[in-house]
Design an enzyme around this catalytic site. Structure first.
Site, PDB file in Angstrom:
ATOM      1  CG  ASN A   1      51.350  15.024 -90.302  1.00  0.00           C
ATOM      2  OD1 ASN A   1      50.851  15.071 -91.427  1.00  0.00           O
ATOM      3  ND2 ASN A   1      51.584  16.117 -89.593  1.00  0.00           N
TER       4      ASN A   1
ATOM      5  CE  LYS B   1      54.917  17.111 -90.604  1.00  0.00           C
ATOM      6  NZ  LYS B   1      55.963  17.882 -89.953  1.00  0.00           N
TER       7      LYS B   1
ATOM      8  CD  GLU C   1      54.576  21.154 -90.420  1.00  0.00           C
ATOM      9  OE1 GLU C   1      53.746  20.542 -91.111  1.00  0.00           O
ATOM     10  OE2 GLU C   1      55.628  20.635 -90.001  1.00  0.00           O
TER      11      GLU C   1
ATOM     12  CB  SER D   1      63.196  14.842 -84.748  1.00  0.00           C
ATOM     13  OG  SER D   1      63.231  16.013 -85.543  1.00  0.00           O
TER      14      SER D   1
ATOM     15  N   GLY E   1      56.405  12.412 -88.560  1.00  0.00           N
ATOM     16  CA  GLY E   1      56.466  13.092 -89.850  1.00  0.00           C
ATOM     17  C   GLY E   1      57.398  12.358 -90.792  1.00  0.00           C
ATOM     18  N   GLY E   2      58.585  12.883 -90.962  1.00  0.00           N
ATOM     19  CA  GLY E   2      59.550  12.368 -91.937  1.00  0.00           C
ATOM     20  C   GLY E   2      59.726  10.855 -91.920  1.00  0.00           C
TER      21      GLY E   2
HETATM   22  P1  13P Z   1      58.979  15.117 -88.024  1.00  0.00           P
HETATM   23  O1  13P Z   1      58.783  13.723 -87.482  1.00  0.00           O
HETATM   24  O2  13P Z   1      59.355  15.143 -89.461  1.00  0.00           O
HETATM   25  O3  13P Z   1      59.870  15.925 -87.136  1.00  0.00           O
HETATM   26  O4  13P Z   1      57.538  15.820 -87.965  1.00  0.00           O
HETATM   27  C1  13P Z   1      56.809  15.765 -86.791  1.00  0.00           C
HETATM   28  C2  13P Z   1      55.450  16.253 -87.044  1.00  0.00           C
HETATM   29  O5  13P Z   1      55.222  17.413 -87.292  1.00  0.00           O
HETATM   30  C3  13P Z   1      54.348  15.280 -87.014  1.00  0.00           C
HETATM   31  O6  13P Z   1      53.125  15.905 -87.034  1.00  0.00           O
END
Ligand code: 13P
Length: 251
Positions: free
Chosen positions: A11, A13, A98, A213, A234-235
């Site tokens: 993702n 984002k 989110e 995470s 995510g990150g």
């Molecule tokens: P992180 O991996 O940055 O914590 O984000 C998780 C996330 O929201 C994936 O949709």
């Protein structure tokens, strides 16, 4: 028990520009060759067309981060499921925390998005997860049950034959605070049992991803758990090497 193939979904984002996503994608395309996991990338909607082209010769599947629950019409700024389908999306994330928190998406809207995705032949990735306060007041199961039950009620249990669930505890997203494999497994098992109340077979085949995470160092231990069938990243999905390490983490 069904052998569920690990699914790793990125993702991205609201990150990246053409200049950064092209080399990132190139490295990921090359690096995933030969991995046994299914890999999905969900870029910002403006880059879906670009990724559709770049992924043509790749096994990697294309996903979207959000969709309108409505079919078409005067809804400025929205993207319909048909449009995503048009560009070859196979997966669509719905109900990300989110969007629930910042754009006031409620359980019914999320269920409608879930159905819009399926109606257009794509697979929804339904996100559920509790806030820190909810965990601390022992309401995790109640919250997850509510988020799931609305979708089961509106879409029907059979809809989960072609759906993915992502458990993303809100306190673990972007915080570097991952749920322990045991904490995550407990909720994943709860989710599966919740579906099994309606249909054992569906509960057995549905893939439940963990998100929050996940990184190159913890993915393997998470994916070793019986009910964790991959991750929503995510990150770490913005760093090719880290994402590839996660894609290679197997049961
Ligand atoms: P992180 O991996 O940055 O914590 O984000 C998780 C996330 O929201 C994936 O949709």
């Amino acid at each position: 028990m069904t052998e569920r193939q690990i699914l790793v979904a990125a993702n991205w984002k609201m990150n990246g520009t053409l200049e950064t996503i092209r080399p990132l994608l190139q490295s990921v395309i090359q690096g995933v060759q030969g991995t046994k996991s299914e890999v999905v990338i969900c870029p910002s909607s403006v880059y879906i067309s670009e990724l559709a082209t770049l992924l043509q010769q790749s096994e990697i599947k294309l996903g979207a981060q959000n969709v309108s629950q409505l079919e078409k019409g005067a809804y400025t700024g929205e993207v319909s499921a048909l449009m995503l389908k048009d560009f070859g999306c196979g997966y669509v994330i719905v109900g990300h925390s989110e969007r629930r928190a910042l754009y006031a998406e409620n359980d019914v809207m999320v269920a409608k998005k879930f159905m819009a995705v399926q109606k257009n032949g794509m697979t929804p990735i339904l996100c559920v997860g509790e806030l820190l306060e909810e965990r601390e007041s022992n309401c995790t199961e109640e919250v997850i049950a509510r988020q799931l039950d609305v979708v089961i009620e509106l879409a029907g249990i059979a809809a989960f034959e072609n759906a993915v669930i992502a458990y993303e505890p809100v306190w673990a997203i972007g915080t570097g605070k991952t749920a322990t494999p045991e904490q995550a497994e407990e909720v994943h098992e709860f989710i599966r049992l919740r579906l099994a109340r309606h249909d054992n077979e569906v509960a057995d085949i549905v893939r439940i991803l963990y998100g929050g995470s996940v990184n190159a160092g913890n993915a393997e231990q998470l994916f070793e758990m019986a009910n964790i069938d991959g991750g929503l990243i995510g990150g770490a999905s913005l760093v090719a090497e880290d994402f590839l390490t996660i894609c290679r983490a197997m049961r």
